[in-house]
Design a protein around this motif. Structure first.
Motif, PDB file in Angstrom:
ATOM      1  N   TRP A 189       0.681  -1.393   0.104  1.00 10.76           N
ATOM      2  CA  TRP A 189       0.045   0.012   0.042  1.00 10.76           C
ATOM      3  C   TRP A 189       0.896   1.438   0.052  1.00 10.76           C
ATOM      4  N   MET A 405      -4.971   5.647  -3.713  1.00 13.58           N
ATOM      5  CA  MET A 405      -5.057   5.669  -2.407  1.00 13.58           C
ATOM      6  C   MET A 405      -5.650   7.443  -1.899  1.00 13.58           C
TER       7      MET A 405
ATOM      8  N   GLU B   2       3.620  11.911   3.201  1.00 13.59           N
ATOM      9  CA  GLU B   2       2.521  11.080   4.288  1.00 13.59           C
ATOM     10  C   GLU B   2       1.979   9.904   3.669  1.00 13.59           C
ATOM     11  N   LEU B   3       1.889   8.895   4.787  1.00 13.48           N
ATOM     12  CA  LEU B   3       1.329   7.733   4.233  1.00 13.48           C
ATOM     13  C   LEU B   3      -0.325   7.670   4.030  1.00 13.48           C
ATOM     14  N   LEU B   4      -0.924   7.400   3.225  1.00 13.04           N
ATOM     15  CA  LEU B   4      -2.225   7.188   2.852  1.00 13.04           C
ATOM     16  C   LEU B   4      -2.862   5.802   3.013  1.00 13.04           C
ATOM     17  N   LEU B   5      -3.885   5.568   3.821  1.00  6.52           N
ATOM     18  CA  LEU B   5      -4.355   4.439   4.216  1.00  6.52           C
ATOM     19  C   LEU B   5      -5.141   3.771   3.250  1.00  6.52           C
ATOM     20  N   PRO B   6      -5.359   2.383   3.189  1.00 13.42           N
ATOM     21  CA  PRO B   6      -6.352   1.775   2.247  1.00 13.42           C
ATOM     22  C   PRO B   6      -7.384   2.466   2.465  1.00 13.42           C
ATOM     23  N   ASN B   7      -8.248   2.504   1.512  1.00 14.21           N
ATOM     24  CA  ASN B   7      -9.691   3.060   1.641  1.00 14.21           C
ATOM     25  C   ASN B   7     -10.606   2.203   1.049  1.00 14.21           C
ATOM     26  N   SER B   8     -12.029   2.568   1.283  1.00 15.67           N
ATOM     27  CA  SER B   8     -13.248   1.740   1.006  1.00 15.67           C
ATOM     28  C   SER B   8     -13.317   1.298  -0.389  1.00 15.67           C
ATOM     29  N   SER B  11      -9.875  -1.304  -1.130  1.00 13.01           N
ATOM     30  CA  SER B  11      -9.363  -2.329  -0.235  1.00 13.01           C
ATOM     31  C   SER B  11     -10.399  -3.463  -0.523  1.00 13.01           C
TER      32      SER B  11
END
Lengths: 553, 553
Positions: A189, A405, B2-8, B11
């Motif tokens: 990710w 992302m 900045e790290l972006l998180l997995p999203n709806s 993912s």
């Protein structure tokens, strides 16, 4: 069954970067890149990309830094798609057609640490850097001198980059260590690429795609287009357009030959097809126009697969292109989906239909590719799926592994289009219908977007420039259909009454050209006393589009 | 950055089950399955699989239950690869050649809730269930009656399954709801299939592969074999062998036609190729032997792609097969990797070489496929990579997204081969070398395994049966090369001295046949006063293999 957890052997992050190592073993001495008199093999490309990553590391580039590239489809552009992320950095390809102002905005927004600059873009980039505020560090620069481009070399001799550039591209590659241990992502990710979709006057929208997203797009693009082993790909699609829809990595996966080019017209395309036995090419419909509008060319000997997206190819263009021996496939995607996620899967029985009917079917965007989990068209008010009648319009929504992302440094805009709380879908902004057979057809790309020659133009960006004109009262910019470019921007302008001296159409266009990338400036300006509005005061753009469409070009 | 998180939107779990829905849209009326007089379209297959999943749900099958199948490559076998996991259950395909005892062990170990049973295996399965201890519930049974198999219908008329079977397969499908909402995995790491690799006398080894693993194997298998759209696949590879290397799902992805068959010989293969325009087939080398050893056949009209794994095709077989119009590709994988992960990528320049040299190159297993992250051959003692000299042997180790989650209910065996604490690799047990060009060649499959006609036989399982013979003192079972089967089990037996009445070779073989699936019983028995041993008392199997090899067959 008890759940088994991911283990050390199967939870290694997905990434396309390892394809290069494999290509060096599997396609060692086979051609990887061909450009004028330059030829590389897969073994050489592997080593050069490692050297590149090594040199980036040597000048201080680290995991998570952004490295930008301003270049056309020359060999370094291909290598950088691997070399930059192999250093751990995030790759930011920038459209070479932008103006210095936009470029400056994007380089600042992306916080680029280093920029690879094609020699023809060097003065532009230097100008962009001169626009940086004094308290912001400018990135390091590496010059892509193109010794193999005879025409460019004679017209634009570059002086040794002693001052502004830390190195030339070739010098940079040569200094690197081919045994460099490339930086693997810690998680699939992790961000791999950053692609801007706008950024002149409105807020820059930087699409971030992960290693996983790029991996999934790459395998998806190969399977959906049924790419065989060792194809010969002519690079008529700019790699700075959503990383050439992931085919740079795809070509490494199947050991293809990349035919690079700086710029092209119909005769360049035909010559290169003949010379190199090109089997595949991609491009906006403008490439199809180019091919099909040249009366002098004979059909190609062997069928050439051509994949297009962005707008459906018009029926006569399709018919003529196919009669010349090209096999056209049509798909749909956005920078936000990293490439094509919906495509017009072709049914054998359709081959029997008349040209016009075949064109009508092929103009539809189609069905989800195997990389996409869901695609639907929903009513904007209710969120319900529209009727599958080919008539009822709604917004195209998507879900799938290749979805971005998010927008870089813009959580608000990200959550506006990906509403995790509700249905969790990505809202494209594009308007479409679903036909009874389940095929999607786009009726209107996002209201705000005009697609001209494959470039997305934000109409609101053009409008905001026009509003800065002292004589302008109100504006609306819409797409005007164009035989060659697909669409061009058409501005409807109402002027302030207090001034008696009216500007001309040319003056308005010039005003925009001075403040926007050239391709974004309106081609047509229509003066109007008042713009048509709804009862709530919204400009009725659909009426303006009708007017623009009806004008004889 | 900045790290972006997995999203709806991105993912959503990877799964191949959605391919069917897509195939129904993209390949609606195109043939999906052809078998004798049976023909289905993709639209029909989609509906039938949904009905199947719905009926499973109706009889109480829930997420995480195991559902088993004992059937050859008839149409229901294809449908079950989708239908079972679409109900949320884990699919357990069982080799039809097993004996009742082994079957009973596996059905108990897997805790199967329901078994689909081909009519020719029904008495076997009923016998297996009769071996269940009284306190263990037996699974529900559904009978696959094959109305379309004329030969079988006449030889084995089945009485209505009033007692033992809850339904017939067709009845079961018909009762289901085609609008059933199939059960999506909650996580892509959820188990999807369970495949046993052993289980007669030694502990059952049930390989669990996740939805993600199967997805990655499926896309990998399509790209590595360069499968075009709408191929015609002849099912000469049993689907119960590692789910036919994931091609059941792959065929849905590319809208292929599945030519099903119950059993086959060379003339069946040639007839079906001719009749249906077969373009692709897979199989153990024994299938190549079959094709190439028939003197009566003319070369096929259009090239047929044939993919083989398990053992390298011998040079004369390869030459003859290719002269008949087949294009052979060779790969390597294990049930534990869900299919082929290393393959012999073919270089165009090799086409110019003489037959014997081409055969030598093609006999090598090759390089990693794009679905694999790492492959290496390491010294068993030091764990270091062996020299790339084509001579130094070591153990083949792997890392990649298709590696199993582990062995079902056997954490000890799982962590024995996947040592997460150390290098995190999967240890295959197979012995190989790496050639200077980076191509891997297997020199010895796992010491314990004999591959006969594509079936893996655990020599220790055969040995433990032999040890139960009252006259046997010591045994060692090794592979003996065989023209047709590739290998057959050869037993070296020393007898107890106190008995004067010696058993014959036939008696020993009969003894094994009564206690093992037929294909596992030794074909050759060699009596020996003493087995050769090392100074530490280990049987020197390499010496026995030499003896077995030298025997005239």
């Amino acid at each position: 069954m008890e759940l088994l957890l991911p283990n050390s052997a199967n939870s290694c992050p997905l990434t396309t970067l390892g394809f290069l190592e494999r290509a060096a073993s599997a396609y060692t001495d086979c051609p990887s890149i061909v450009y004028n008199n330059t030829r590389y093999t897969w073994s050489e490309t592997h080593r050069r990309c490692l050297r590149l990553a090594s040199s980036l590391s040597s000048v201080g580039i680290e995991r998570g830094h952004v490295v930008s590239v301003v270049a056309p489809n020359v060999p370094p552009m291909y290598e950088l798609q691997f070399g930059v992320p192999m250093s751990g950095a995030i790759l930011n390809n920038i459209n070479t057609r932008l103006d210095a102002h936009t470029l400056s905005v994007l380089l600042q927004h992306s916080e680029s640490k280093l920029v690879f600059v094609d020699h023809l873009s060097s003065s532009l980039v230097l100008e962009a850097l001169s626009l940086f505020p004094l308290d912001i560090n400018t990135p390091q620069l590496v010059l892509i001198d193109d010794a193999d481009d005879d025409a460019a070399a004679s017209t634009a001799p570059t002086s040794p980059p002693t001052v502004d550039f830390i190195d030339t591209y070739e010098g940079f590659v040569e200094e690197g260590d081919p045994k460099f241990k490339w930086v693997r992502p810690k998680s699939e990710w992790d961000p791999m690429v950053l692609n801007y979709t706008s950024g002149t006057t409105s807020a820059p929208k930087g699409v971030v795609v992960s290693h996983r997203g790029i991996y999934m797009m790459t395998v998806n693009s190969l399977i959906d287009w049924a790419v065989p082993h060792q194809p010969v790909l002519l690079w008529t699609l700019p790699i700075f357009h959503a990383n050439g829809w992931s085919y740079p990595w795809g070509m490494a996966a199947v050991g293809g030959t990349n035919i690079c080019l700086r710029k092209f017209d119909a005769s360049t395309i035909y010559n290169l097809i003949k010379k190199h036995g090109v089997s595949h090419m991609c491009g906006a419909p403008v490439v199809l126009n180019m091919i099909s509008s040249s009366p002098n060319f004979e059909p190609v000997k062997n069928p050439v697969q051509i994949r297009t997206a962005g707008a459906p190819p018009p029926a006569p263009v399709l018919a003529r292109t196919e009669s010349l021996g090209f096999v056209v496939s049509h798909g749909y995607g956005l920078t936000e989906t990293a490439g094509i996620v919906v495509s017009c899967a072709w049914k054998p029985e359709w081959n029997e239909l008349p040209d016009s009917e075949r064109a009508r079917l092929k103009a539809r965007q189609g069905v989800k590719t195997i990389g996409l989990t869901d695609v639907d068209v929903v009513d904007r008010e209710t969120g319900e799926s529209v009727k599958r009648d080919g008539l009822t319009q709604g917004e195209v929504v998507l879900r799938g592994a290749t979805v971005m992302m998010g927008y870089f440094k813009d959580p608000e805009e990200s959550s506006r289009c990906i509403n995790g709380d509700e249905d969790g879908l990505f809202y494209t902004g594009d308007v479409g219908v679903v036909h009874p057979d389940g095929y999607l057809e786009i009726k209107d790309r996002s209201k705000d977007v005009i697609i001209s020659g494959g470039e997305n133009i934000s109409s609101s960006e053009v409008e905001s420039v026009l509003y800065s004109h002292p004589l302008v009262n109100e504006v609306a910019v819409v797409a005007r259909p164009d035989q060659f470019w697909g669409e061009t921007p058409c501005a409807f302008v109402s002027l302030k009454n207090e001034f008696t001296q009216k500007p001309t159409e040319e003056e308005i266009i010039e005003f925009c050209r001075a403040r926007l990338p050239r391709y974004m400036a309106p081609r047509t300006v229509i003066f109007s006393e008042q713009l048509p509005k709804t009862s709530t005061g919204k400009v009725q753009k659909f009426l303006l589009r009708k007017i623009a469409k009806s004008m004889i070009s």
